[in-house]
Scaffold this active site. Structure first.
Site, mmCIF file in Angstrom:
data_model
loop_
_atom_site.group_PDB
_atom_site.id
_atom_site.type_symbol
_atom_site.label_atom_id
_atom_site.label_comp_id
_atom_site.label_asym_id
_atom_site.label_seq_id
_atom_site.Cartn_x
_atom_site.Cartn_y
_atom_site.Cartn_z
ATOM 1 N N LYS A 86 0.852 -1.192 0.000
ATOM 2 C CA LYS A 86 0.000 0.000 0.000
ATOM 3 C C LYS A 86 0.886 1.240 0.000
ATOM 4 C CE LYS A 86 -3.643 0.213 2.587
ATOM 5 N NZ LYS A 86 -4.397 0.235 3.865
HETATM 6 C C1 E4P Z 1 -7.560 0.653 4.817
HETATM 7 O O1 E4P Z 1 -6.764 0.089 4.182
HETATM 8 C C2 E4P Z 1 -7.542 2.049 5.246
HETATM 9 O O2 E4P Z 1 -6.253 2.435 5.539
HETATM 10 C C3 E4P Z 1 -8.470 2.168 6.410
HETATM 11 O O3 E4P Z 1 -9.693 1.538 6.086
HETATM 12 C C4 E4P Z 1 -8.698 3.594 6.879
HETATM 13 O O4 E4P Z 1 -9.710 3.581 7.848
HETATM 14 P P1 E4P Z 1 -9.988 4.797 8.843
HETATM 15 O O5 E4P Z 1 -10.550 5.926 8.041
HETATM 16 O O6 E4P Z 1 -10.971 4.230 9.822
HETATM 17 O O7 E4P Z 1 -8.672 5.147 9.489
#
Ligand code: E4P
Length: 224
Positions: A86
């Site tokens: 990522k």
């Molecule tokens: C997933 O890969 C994202 O980084 C995550 O869902 C972000 O979620 P949040 O907005 O609850 O931090």
């Protein structure tokens, strides 16, 4: 639509991997930090729980393209074939994505808030983009509508990039993303549970149990 689990908590991963049809696990630096433990022990522990066939996504913490690439190569070498790195949306991230594509390392570009960001990520060679549905809703946007526009654009331009909608806070957001043909979502264990729960389902199941017992007592099919 397929489901990923958005946590680095090993207990929750073990539980959900046993009871839910998850396709893998996604993490980010915030999610990893919550566990407050040794990084490699944690991510290799996740790999051990989900096995080699499910996707594991781990985010880089570097901000410069050459370092992002270095970190991605190391993560891939340690975490196996079914790995996606990522990378947050930014110029250095796009540069790294183009290089990683050439090296055969799959990339998810994360922190997506608009369809143009997603379109550029896909053109850079990302295999996935992650629109932040709830964070878009929080700024009076429509996260599911953004995800829908991205899905349409990828289809319209025949781009080989999938939408992994993320940042959910309730089951309705997930349902809306399913309705607009999002390829995948990543959700917490709590949201997975919400998605299968319904009081009418519980009432129906209780009724079956009560009616059976009223005739056959504690006997089960195995006792006949
Ligand atoms: C997933 O890969 C994202 O980084 C995550 O869902 C972000 O979620 P949040 O907005 O609850 O931090």
């Amino acid at each position: 639509m397929i489901y990923f689990l958005d946590t680095a908590n090993l207990e929750q991963i073990k539980y959900c991997n046993e009871f839910y049809p998850i396709s893998g696990v996604t993490t980010n630096p915030t999610i990893i930090s919550k566990e407050n433990t040794d990084f490699w022990k944690l991510v290799k522990g996740i790999r051990a729980v989900i096995g080699d066939d499910k996707l594991l996504m781990v985010q880089t913490v570097q901000t410069e393209a050459s370092k992002i690439i270095e970190e991605a190569k190391l993560l891939k070498a340690e975490l196996g074939y079914n790995f996606v790195v990522k990378i947050p949306m930014c110029e250095e991230g796009l540069k790294a994505t183009m290089a990683l594509k050439a090296l055969g390392i799959r990339v998810l570009i994360t922190t997506i808030f608009t369809p143009p960001q997603a379109l550029i990520a896909a053109n850079a060679g990302a295999s996935y983009v992650a629109p932040y549905v709830n964070r878009i809703d929080n700024i009076i946007g429509d996260g599911c509508e953004v995800a829908a526009q991205i899905v349409d654009q990828f289809e319209h331009y025949n781009l080989d990039c999938k939408v992994l909608a993320a940042s959910f806070k309730n089951a309705e957001q997930v349902h809306k993303c399913a309705s607009v043909a999002c390829h995948s979502v990543t959700v917490t264990a709590d949201i997975l549970k919400m998605l299968i729960s319904h009081p009418m389902t519980d009432a129906a199941v209780n009724g079956f149990e009560k009616d059976w017992k009223s005739v056959y007592g504690e006997k089960t099919i195995l006792d006949f």
